[in-house]
Every structure is written in C-alpha cells, then in structure tokens.
Design a protein around this motif. Structure first.
Motif, PDB file in Angstrom:
ATOM      1  N   GLU A  28     -50.940 -58.655 -22.565  1.00 47.14           N
ATOM      2  CA  GLU A  28     -50.818 -58.034 -23.883  1.00 47.14           C
ATOM      3  C   GLU A  28     -49.383 -57.630 -24.214  1.00 47.14           C
ATOM      4  O   GLU A  28     -48.955 -57.756 -25.355  1.00 47.14           O
ATOM      5  N   THR A  29     -48.631 -57.174 -23.221  1.00 48.87           N
ATOM      6  CA  THR A  29     -47.244 -56.775 -23.488  1.00 48.87           C
ATOM      7  C   THR A  29     -46.391 -57.959 -23.924  1.00 48.87           C
ATOM      8  O   THR A  29     -45.745 -57.894 -24.976  1.00 48.87           O
ATOM      9  N   PRO A  30     -46.363 -59.065 -23.152  1.00 48.33           N
ATOM     10  CA  PRO A  30     -45.572 -60.198 -23.646  1.00 48.33           C
ATOM     11  C   PRO A  30     -46.104 -60.769 -24.960  1.00 48.33           C
ATOM     12  O   PRO A  30     -45.326 -61.242 -25.788  1.00 48.33           O
ATOM     13  N   TYR A  31     -47.415 -60.711 -25.151  1.00 51.27           N
ATOM     14  CA  TYR A  31     -47.972 -61.167 -26.434  1.00 51.27           C
ATOM     15  C   TYR A  31     -47.397 -60.329 -27.574  1.00 51.27           C
ATOM     16  O   TYR A  31     -46.910 -60.872 -28.574  1.00 51.27           O
ATOM     17  N   ASN A  32     -47.456 -59.009 -27.436  1.00 56.89           N
ATOM     18  CA  ASN A  32     -46.965 -58.133 -28.505  1.00 56.89           C
ATOM     19  C   ASN A  32     -45.484 -58.327 -28.772  1.00 56.89           C
ATOM     20  O   ASN A  32     -45.059 -58.359 -29.932  1.00 56.89           O
ATOM     21  N   LEU A  33     -44.692 -58.474 -27.725  1.00 55.61           N
ATOM     22  CA  LEU A  33     -43.257 -58.676 -27.911  1.00 55.61           C
ATOM     23  C   LEU A  33     -42.954 -60.023 -28.561  1.00 55.61           C
ATOM     24  O   LEU A  33     -42.165 -60.097 -29.505  1.00 55.61           O
ATOM     25  N   ASN A  34     -43.576 -61.072 -28.062  1.00 59.93           N
ATOM     26  CA  ASN A  34     -43.269 -62.417 -28.556  1.00 59.93           C
ATOM     27  C   ASN A  34     -43.844 -62.696 -29.936  1.00 59.93           C
ATOM     28  O   ASN A  34     -43.265 -63.457 -30.705  1.00 59.93           O
ATOM     29  N   SER A  35     -44.966 -62.093 -30.260  1.00 60.48           N
ATOM     30  CA  SER A  35     -45.574 -62.349 -31.570  1.00 60.48           C
ATOM     31  C   SER A  35     -44.735 -61.754 -32.709  1.00 60.48           C
ATOM     32  O   SER A  35     -44.857 -62.179 -33.839  1.00 60.48           O
ATOM     33  N   GLN A  36     -43.875 -60.796 -32.381  1.00 59.57           N
ATOM     34  CA  GLN A  36     -43.015 -60.172 -33.397  1.00 59.57           C
ATOM     35  C   GLN A  36     -41.612 -60.760 -33.416  1.00 59.57           C
ATOM     36  O   GLN A  36     -40.754 -60.294 -34.151  1.00 59.57           O
ATOM     37  N   SER A  37     -41.384 -61.777 -32.598  1.00 61.92           N
ATOM     38  CA  SER A  37     -40.059 -62.371 -32.470  1.00 61.92           C
ATOM     39  C   SER A  37     -39.693 -63.187 -33.711  1.00 61.92           C
ATOM     40  O   SER A  37     -40.555 -63.744 -34.380  1.00 61.92           O
ATOM     41  N   GLY A  38     -38.406 -63.292 -33.951  1.00 64.28           N
ATOM     42  CA  GLY A  38     -37.915 -64.163 -35.009  1.00 64.28           C
ATOM     43  C   GLY A  38     -37.817 -65.614 -34.548  1.00 64.28           C
ATOM     44  O   GLY A  38     -37.527 -66.493 -35.342  1.00 64.28           O
ATOM     45  N   ASP A  39     -38.071 -65.843 -33.273  1.00 64.34           N
ATOM     46  CA  ASP A  39     -37.975 -67.180 -32.694  1.00 64.34           C
ATOM     47  C   ASP A  39     -39.335 -67.873 -32.740  1.00 64.34           C
ATOM     48  O   ASP A  39     -40.310 -67.373 -32.205  1.00 64.34           O
ATOM     49  N   GLN A  40     -39.387 -69.027 -33.364  1.00 63.84           N
ATOM     50  CA  GLN A  40     -40.641 -69.760 -33.545  1.00 63.84           C
ATOM     51  C   GLN A  40     -41.290 -70.123 -32.206  1.00 63.84           C
ATOM     52  O   GLN A  40     -42.500 -70.022 -32.049  1.00 63.84           O
ATOM     53  N   GLU A  41     -40.495 -70.549 -31.225  1.00 60.03           N
ATOM     54  CA  GLU A  41     -41.048 -70.922 -29.916  1.00 60.03           C
ATOM     55  C   GLU A  41     -41.698 -69.729 -29.226  1.00 60.03           C
ATOM     56  O   GLU A  41     -42.744 -69.880 -28.587  1.00 60.03           O
TER      57      GLU A  41
END
Length: 71
Positions: A28-41
């Motif tokens: 859940e932590t990496p999901y939350n961080l990455n889902s808010q990223s400006g990076d499409q990948e």
C-alpha cells in the motif's frame, strides 16, 4: 524477481532487494506514493500493484504473500 533482488544486493551491498523491500513495507505504501507521481511509468506500476497485489490481498510479509510467499 529473485535475480533482480540478488543482483541488487550484490551490487549495492544492501541487505534487501527492491522486491523484498516492497514485501517488508507492504504494497500500500509504494502504491500510494507511485499513484500520485507525475511520472507515467510510476503510475502504471502503481496500477499493477493495485490490480495484482492489493486487490487480491497480497500485501507482502504481513499477509504471507507479496512478490514472494511467506509462511
């Protein structure tokens, strides 16, 4: 995954590889961080984490299954 983690540990001297770290901290932590990223990948990776792990209850060591299986 195991090859990547082993290569990472050998190359960096770190005690854990990236997939092992995800299993330790939970998905859940990496999901939350990455889902808010400006990076499409990174957002696409977040989608994979949600679909293939979180939605199936495979949250890492805490649930006994993540990138690896735990007893």
């Amino acid at each position: 995954m195991a090859v990547i983690d082993e290569t990472w540990r050998r190359a960096t001297g770190a005690p854990f590889g990236p997939f092992e770290i995800h299993d330790i901290i939970g998905m859940e932590t990496p999901y939350n961080l990455n889902s808010q990223s400006g990076d499409q990948e990174l957002r696409e990776f977040a989608d994979i984490l949600k679909r293939d792990f979180i939605d199936k209850g495979h949250l890492g060591r805490a649930t006994g299954k993540g990138f690896y299986d735990y007893e």
